[in-house]
Scaffold this motif. Sequence first.
Motif, PDB file in Angstrom:
ATOM      1  N   UNK A  53       4.008 -35.464  -8.114  1.00 38.71           N
ATOM      2  CA  UNK A  53       2.798 -35.569  -7.299  1.00 38.71           C
ATOM      3  C   UNK A  53       2.706 -36.941  -6.643  1.00 38.71           C
ATOM      4  N   UNK A  54       2.837 -37.997  -7.440  1.00 33.14           N
ATOM      5  CA  UNK A  54       2.708 -39.358  -6.917  1.00 33.14           C
ATOM      6  C   UNK A  54       4.049 -39.843  -6.382  1.00 33.14           C
ATOM      7  N   UNK A  79       4.364 -33.980 -13.220  1.00 35.65           N
ATOM      8  CA  UNK A  79       3.437 -35.069 -12.958  1.00 35.65           C
ATOM      9  C   UNK A  79       2.795 -35.586 -14.228  1.00 35.65           C
ATOM     10  N   UNK A  80       2.456 -36.877 -14.227  1.00 38.24           N
ATOM     11  CA  UNK A  80       1.698 -37.470 -15.321  1.00 38.24           C
ATOM     12  C   UNK A  80       0.222 -37.097 -15.223  1.00 38.24           C
ATOM     13  N   UNK A  95       2.665 -24.326  -4.904  1.00 36.30           N
ATOM     14  CA  UNK A  95       3.560 -24.479  -6.060  1.00 36.30           C
ATOM     15  C   UNK A  95       3.614 -23.199  -6.890  1.00 36.30           C
ATOM     16  N   UNK A  96       4.699 -23.059  -7.638  1.00 37.43           N
ATOM     17  CA  UNK A  96       4.860 -21.905  -8.523  1.00 37.43           C
ATOM     18  C   UNK A  96       4.513 -22.228  -9.970  1.00 37.43           C
ATOM     19  N   UNK A  97       4.558 -23.499 -10.335  1.00 38.48           N
ATOM     20  CA  UNK A  97       4.223 -23.896 -11.700  1.00 38.48           C
ATOM     21  C   UNK A  97       3.966 -25.401 -11.719  1.00 38.48           C
ATOM     22  N   UNK A  98       3.424 -25.878 -12.839  1.00 35.83           N
ATOM     23  CA  UNK A  98       3.036 -27.285 -12.964  1.00 35.83           C
ATOM     24  C   UNK A  98       3.356 -27.743 -14.380  1.00 35.83           C
ATOM     25  N   UNK A  99       4.171 -28.784 -14.506  1.00 34.37           N
ATOM     26  CA  UNK A  99       4.562 -29.309 -15.806  1.00 34.37           C
ATOM     27  C   UNK A  99       4.038 -30.731 -15.940  1.00 34.37           C
ATOM     28  N   UNK A 100       3.212 -30.971 -16.957  1.00 36.03           N
ATOM     29  CA  UNK A 100       2.618 -32.284 -17.153  1.00 36.03           C
ATOM     30  C   UNK A 100       3.516 -33.156 -18.023  1.00 36.03           C
ATOM     31  N   UNK A 101       3.694 -34.413 -17.607  1.00 31.72           N
ATOM     32  CA  UNK A 101       4.451 -35.379 -18.381  1.00 31.72           C
ATOM     33  C   UNK A 101       3.551 -35.946 -19.487  1.00 31.72           C
ATOM     34  N   UNK A 102       4.128 -36.353 -20.613  1.00 27.63           N
ATOM     35  CA  UNK A 102       5.548 -36.196 -20.980  1.00 27.63           C
ATOM     36  C   UNK A 102       5.825 -34.756 -21.385  1.00 27.63           C
TER      37      UNK A 102
END
Length: 233
Positions: A53-54, A79-80, A95-102
Amino acid sequence: MFSILIVEDDLKLAQLLQTHLEKYGYRAEVLREFDRVIERFESVRPDLVLLDVQLPYYDGYYWCRRIREVSNCPVLFISARDGKMEQIMALEHGADDYLAKPFDYEWVMAKIKSQLRRAYGSYAPGRQERIVECAGLALYPERLELTLAGRAVELSHKEGLLIEALMDNSSKVVSRDWLLDKLWDGQPIVDDNTLTVNVTRIRKKLAELGIEEALETVRGAGYRLRPIWRTQP
């Protein structure tokens, strides 16, 4: 071999992702010129994009919109930022999906495999193209296209799954729980609003084909696609 474009300005993280992807047999490209994302995308022509994202110059939401102008390949945000609104915005921008860090790298690999399977698993040499029809409305799942009376709109992968489920159950109420399981294959999702976002996007696509008010929200139950357009002149 599937190719994956990594758009991540944390070089160490990008290289770790590249290493894991290559370990699983994927070809992974790390983008380094963040003002030339689309040029690099069109040069690589990846099967999937991992997108932060950033980013310098423009954020990932902007680049996801630009990618959607030229391709329906899966886009997974990494993204964090783990807030609900950021994740809803990602879906709204294509978007198709979103994965948050960590995140756990094995979980990332599982998500990538799932998206690639959904996007390309139906292709096979010599296979006849599948068509889903409902009162003149035709969905081509393999090419992610919806048509009516000579007009056509492109769909994202989630939109394709959603409209197919509704067309298959035309005139019936389809529960939210069933649709959530259908679209996310039983995997936990961030928020129930993610389905609402995709329904809103489908309504917009139907409107582009001249179909208004056919997709109903049945309060407390789910959604129903009524083929009312077939009675229109």
